[in-house]
Design an enzyme around this catalytic site. Structure first.
Site, short mmCIF file in Angstrom:
data_model
loop_
_atom_site.label_atom_id
_atom_site.label_comp_id
_atom_site.label_asym_id
_atom_site.label_seq_id
_atom_site.Cartn_x
_atom_site.Cartn_y
_atom_site.Cartn_z
N CYS A 289 -4.48 -12.20 7.55
CA CYS A 289 -4.97 -10.86 7.85
C CYS A 289 -5.15 -10.03 6.58
O CYS A 289 -5.64 -8.90 6.64
CB CYS A 289 -4.03 -10.14 8.79
SG CYS A 289 -3.85 -10.98 10.35
N ASP B 85 -2.70 -8.91 4.43
CA ASP B 85 -1.59 -8.04 4.01
C ASP B 85 -0.26 -8.76 4.12
O ASP B 85 0.06 -9.28 5.19
CB ASP B 85 -1.46 -6.80 4.92
CG ASP B 85 -2.63 -5.85 4.82
OD1 ASP B 85 -2.85 -5.33 3.72
OD2 ASP B 85 -3.28 -5.63 5.85
N CYS C 43 -4.42 -4.47 0.28
CA CYS C 43 -5.38 -3.50 -0.22
C CYS C 43 -4.68 -2.30 -0.85
O CYS C 43 -3.45 -2.23 -0.88
CB CYS C 43 -6.28 -3.05 0.92
SG CYS C 43 -5.38 -2.28 2.26
N CYS D 212 -1.33 -0.21 7.58
CA CYS D 212 -0.61 -0.45 6.32
C CYS D 212 0.74 0.28 6.35
O CYS D 212 1.74 -0.25 5.88
CB CYS D 212 -1.42 0.03 5.13
SG CYS D 212 -2.92 -0.94 4.86
#
Lengths: 125, 395
Positions: free
Chosen positions: A35, A37, A60, A104
């Site tokens: 994915c 992360d 990211c 996130c």
């Protein structure tokens, strides 16, 4: 308009508490590379307080910034307070995240939870 | 600042800007009006049509002006599919790594009952004419295959594919948005029935493009409302855009050889430089690629953070990472050439422009090396790879 707030960019460009704690009392890893992360948190816990915390993140800009901010928010705090940390608090401290990047901050919260669960498991042993 | 995202869009050339300004000032009339001002505008677009046609080996009557590349793709595909369906042909052949203007249009048709075959593009990002031929059936109404890929820059054997389609009497469309103005194109010699192009990919304005449709190939309009473009595209013509597009293409084709000779050695210099980064890989064929395209995957890092740090260093590029697209999946192009998710997230596309220098190339290589090294220094994925806990995918 910039994609990220200045606070996000600051934590992304100058992440706090980056690295590894070799003799960590707690380690938590969440996410997966598929994915895009992965967050890993290392904690040193003394007398119910997060004495030190470090992180490593594959992800990211907002994933790195969320990890950095989350470590800042929990460093030096008692465990019961750390347990109450929400992803929203992380996002707010970063002066907001774009809607599609909120996951996130969720990942940061989950990384902390994973580390604390690891700590509890180790305490039981 | 080094702008290295020319596949996204290009800076308008002085020639294109001047042509546009003149057209706005001098030919403001409606080309459909019969008086002098209107006819001046009509003349301007007809002159542009002649010019564009001659630059791709077509006839002026074979050029339809559109509102860009996506519209041209939509019109070619939808129109041909509808005409095919009338004679019971509802099978379309394409590839898995087309632009979304093509893929989403095909998906819409699939839901309407068309059968879509998406050919595998292999690891090098190429297909062969033989593979196209094998997929052709009696009920195939269209083959649509992109000329050059927008992400990895690979150039398909268009002439051969066109020849195969022609021998089976199947209309052949190519999305040439990334190719026009960058590689030599001759629709006649290359057996192309329909071709889409967009002006802003060769230093022309945004929001204007054209669709080439070979004489004898039937096409219908997507937009109703007037007799413009010979009834194939209603709406008052974008006169300044069309005039400017023709000027931009004329310049691009005039300078094509010169630009290639400049870009290819610099492209290769960057490829060699980035190839020296451990556990990285070039995406797409090494030779059969656009003169300005460089696309790499770096293991253990994520593309968006790479882009942001390169931006800080004054380098503007793009990535096929999920985080840059707002979706959970990385680029469908990288997945189509067999890159796994983990690796596809760490991609970087540099699409360099004609103003790039060797010094810029070296700065790009040094900057990417530094940023990749930095991001790997605190990547848990990289730690696991280096420690042997997980296995490297890129050697």
């Amino acid at each position: 308009m910039a994609l990220y707030s200045e606070t996000v960019m600051d934590h992304f460009r100058h992440p706090r508490n980056v690295g590894v704690i070799e003799d960590a009392d707690a380690v938590g890893e969440v996410g997966n590379a598929k994915c895009g992360d992965i967050m890993k948190m290392y904690m040193k816990i003394t007398d119910g307080i997060i004495e030190d915390v470090k992180f490593e993140t594959f992800g990211c800009g907002s994933a790195i910034a969320s990890s950095s901010m989350a470590t800042e928010l929990i460093k030096g705090k008692p465990l019961e307070e750390v347990r109450k940390l929400t992803n929203k608090a992380v996002a707010e401290a970063l002066d907001g995240l774009p809607a599609y990047k909120m996951h996130c901050s969720v990942l940061a919260q989950e990384a902390i939870e994973a580390a604390l669960n690891d700590y509890e498991q180790k305490q039981k042993q | 600042m080094i702008y290295a995202d020319n596949a996204a869009t290009t800076k308008m050339s002085e020639t294109a800007i001047n042509a546009m300004i003149s057209a706005m000032k001098d030919t403001y009339g409606n080309p459909s009006s019969l008086y002098v001002t209107g006819q001046k505008a009509k003349e301007a677009i007809e002159e542009a049509r002649e010019k564009i046609a001659s630059l791709i080996g077509a006839r002026a009557s074979e050029i339809i002006f559109t509102g860009g590349g996506s519209e041209a793709d939509n019109q070619a595909i939808v129109s041909t599919a509808r005409l095919g369906a009338k004679s019971g042909k509802k099978h379309i052949i394409s590839t898995a790594f087309e632009h979304h203007a093509v893929l989403h249009t095909l998906e819409k048709l699939r839901k309407e009952g068309f059968e879509i075959t998406l050919l595998d593009v292999h690891e090098n990002g190429l297909i062969t004419a033989e593979e196209v031929e094998k997929a052709i059936r009696p009920d195939t109404c269209l083959v649509t295959i992109m000329y050059a890929n927008n992400e990895i820059g690979t150039i398909q054997p268009i002439s051969e594919i066109g020849a195969v389609c022609r021998s089976h009497k199947v209309p052949f469309h190519t999305d040439a948005v990334q190719a026009v103005g960058h590689v030599p194109i001759d629709v006649e010699k290359q057996n192309i029935d329909m071709l889409s192009s967009s002006a802003h990919k060769y230093h022309g304005p945004k929001g204007v493009g054209f669709l080439y449709v070979k004489k004898g190939v039937r096409i219908t309009s997507l937009i109703e409302g007037g007799a413009q473009e010979n009834g194939k595209r209603a709406g008052t013509e974008n006169v300044p855009g069309i005039v400017s597009m023709a000027a931009a293409l004329e310049e691009a084709v005039r300078d094509l050889e010169k630009n290639r000779d400049h870009l290819i050695p610099i492209r290769d210099r960057i490829i060699e430089g980035l190839d020296a980064i451990p556990h990285s890989a070039l995406n797409g064929d090494r030779e059969k690629r656009l003169p300005g395209n460089i696309n790499f995957c770096f293991e253990g890092i994520e593309g968006e953070s790479l882009l942001l740090l390169l931006d800080d260093k004054g380098i503007e590029a793009s990535s096929g990472s999920a985080c840059t697209s707002g979706s959970l999946d990385p680029s469908h192009v990288l997945l189509a050439i067999g890159r796994v998710h983990d690796v596809a997230h760490g991609s970087l596309r540099l699409s360099i422009g004609e103003d790039i220098t060797e010094k810029d190339a070296d700065y790009i290589v040094d900057s990417v090396k530094e940023v990749v090294g930095y991001l790997r220094s605190f990547s848990p994925v990289w730690r696991d790879l280096v420690s042997g806990k997980t296995e490297f995918i890129l050697k």
